[in-house]
Motif scaffolding. Structure first.
Motif, mmCIF file in Angstrom:
data_model
loop_
_atom_site.group_PDB
_atom_site.id
_atom_site.type_symbol
_atom_site.label_atom_id
_atom_site.label_comp_id
_atom_site.label_asym_id
_atom_site.label_seq_id
_atom_site.Cartn_x
_atom_site.Cartn_y
_atom_site.Cartn_z
ATOM 1 N N ASP A 1 10.073 50.754 21.539
ATOM 2 C CA ASP A 1 11.129 50.327 20.748
ATOM 3 C C ASP A 1 12.738 49.793 21.911
ATOM 4 N N THR A 2 13.154 48.467 21.125
ATOM 5 C CA THR A 2 13.596 47.035 21.879
ATOM 6 C C THR A 2 15.003 47.231 21.230
ATOM 7 N N SER A 3 15.779 45.611 21.756
ATOM 8 C CA SER A 3 16.494 45.265 20.928
ATOM 9 C C SER A 3 16.357 44.217 20.454
ATOM 10 N N GLU A 4 17.566 43.894 19.555
ATOM 11 C CA GLU A 4 17.107 42.717 18.457
ATOM 12 C C GLU A 4 16.801 41.645 19.359
ATOM 13 N N LYS A 5 17.369 40.825 21.102
ATOM 14 C CA LYS A 5 17.136 40.265 21.684
ATOM 15 C C LYS A 5 15.674 40.022 21.799
ATOM 16 N N SER A 6 15.108 41.406 22.360
ATOM 17 C CA SER A 6 13.764 41.033 22.490
ATOM 18 C C SER A 6 13.212 40.990 22.211
ATOM 19 N N ARG A 7 12.950 41.525 21.187
ATOM 20 C CA ARG A 7 12.439 41.393 19.559
ATOM 21 C C ARG A 7 12.766 39.801 19.138
ATOM 22 N N GLU A 8 13.505 39.026 19.508
ATOM 23 C CA GLU A 8 13.477 37.594 18.963
ATOM 24 C C GLU A 8 12.042 36.291 20.360
ATOM 25 N N VAL A 9 12.693 37.075 21.577
ATOM 26 C CA VAL A 9 12.004 36.871 22.200
ATOM 27 C C VAL A 9 10.107 37.133 22.344
ATOM 28 N N VAL A 10 9.619 37.818 21.501
ATOM 29 C CA VAL A 10 8.221 38.332 21.811
ATOM 30 C C VAL A 10 8.084 37.238 20.361
ATOM 31 N N ALA A 11 9.132 37.781 19.072
ATOM 32 C CA ALA A 11 8.298 36.677 18.511
ATOM 33 C C ALA A 11 8.882 35.582 18.430
ATOM 34 N N MET A 12 9.692 34.490 19.376
ATOM 35 C CA MET A 12 9.551 33.090 19.939
ATOM 36 C C MET A 12 7.250 32.813 20.318
ATOM 37 N N PHE A 13 7.225 33.946 21.442
ATOM 38 C CA PHE A 13 6.133 33.765 21.927
ATOM 39 C C PHE A 13 5.287 33.670 21.593
ATOM 40 N N SER A 14 5.091 34.632 19.976
ATOM 41 C CA SER A 14 4.282 35.236 19.712
ATOM 42 C C SER A 14 3.779 34.251 18.724
ATOM 43 N N ARG A 15 4.897 32.772 18.448
ATOM 44 C CA ARG A 15 4.603 31.085 17.160
ATOM 45 C C ARG A 15 4.024 30.584 18.224
ATOM 46 N N ASN A 16 2.820 30.360 17.540
ATOM 47 C CA ASN A 16 2.372 28.537 18.948
ATOM 48 C C ASN A 16 2.909 27.413 19.329
ATOM 49 N N PRO A 17 2.468 27.111 20.023
ATOM 50 C CA PRO A 17 3.380 25.993 20.564
ATOM 51 C C PRO A 17 3.696 24.926 20.023
#
Length: 114
Positions: free
Chosen positions: A38-54
Motif C-alpha cells: 500500500d502506497t500513497s497516491e503520489k507514489s502510484r503516479e510515479v509508478v504509472a509514469m515510469f511504466s509508460r513508454n519513453p
C-alpha cells in the motif's frame, strides 16, 4: 464443488486479513507488475509514469510534426522539373546572377577537417 464455488472461496480467502492472503496478494501484484504494498497516491503516479513508454518511443510524440526533410527534398525535385515555383529560391538565384554580372561573385570557403 462447482467452479464458481471454488472461485468464490478462493477470492474470499484472498480478501481475508490472514498471512496467507497477504502473501498471495503480494505474489499476484509482483506477477502482474502492480505496486506490491500500500502506497500513497503520489507514489502510484510515479509508478504509472515510469511504466509508460519513453517519449522517443511513443508514436504520437515522434510523428507529431510532418516530415519536413522529405517534403523539402520533394519540393526541390519538383522545382528542378519545373512543376513548382519557389519564389524565394528564384529571388536568391536572381540576386546571385546580378551579383555575378557586376563581377562580385561570392566564393565560399570549404573547411576540410581531414
Amino acid at each position: 464443488m462447482s467452479k464458481t464455488t471454488k472461485f468464490f472461496t478462493y477470492s474470499r480467502a484472498l480478501a481475508a486479513p490472514t498471512d496467507y492472503a497477504k502473501r498471495m496478494r503480494h505474489l499476484k501484484y509482483s506477477i502482474f507488475g502492480e505496486v506490491r504494498r500500500d502506497t500513497s497516491e503520489k507514489s502510484r503516479e510515479v509508478v504509472a509514469m515510469f511504466s509508460r513508454n519513453p517519449y522517443d518511443q511513443r508514436r504520437e510524440i515522434v510523428e507529431y510534426y510532418p516530415a519536413h526533410e522529405e517534403t523539402s527534398k520533394l519540393m526541390k525535385l519538383l522545382r528542378d522539373y519545373g512543376l513548382y515555383r519557389d519564389e524565394h529560391e528564384d529571388f536568391k538565384e536572381e540576386m546571385a546572377r546580378l551579383r555575378a554580372l557586376r563581377g562580385k561573385v561570392r566564393f565560399r570557403r570549404r573547411y576540410d577537417k581531414s
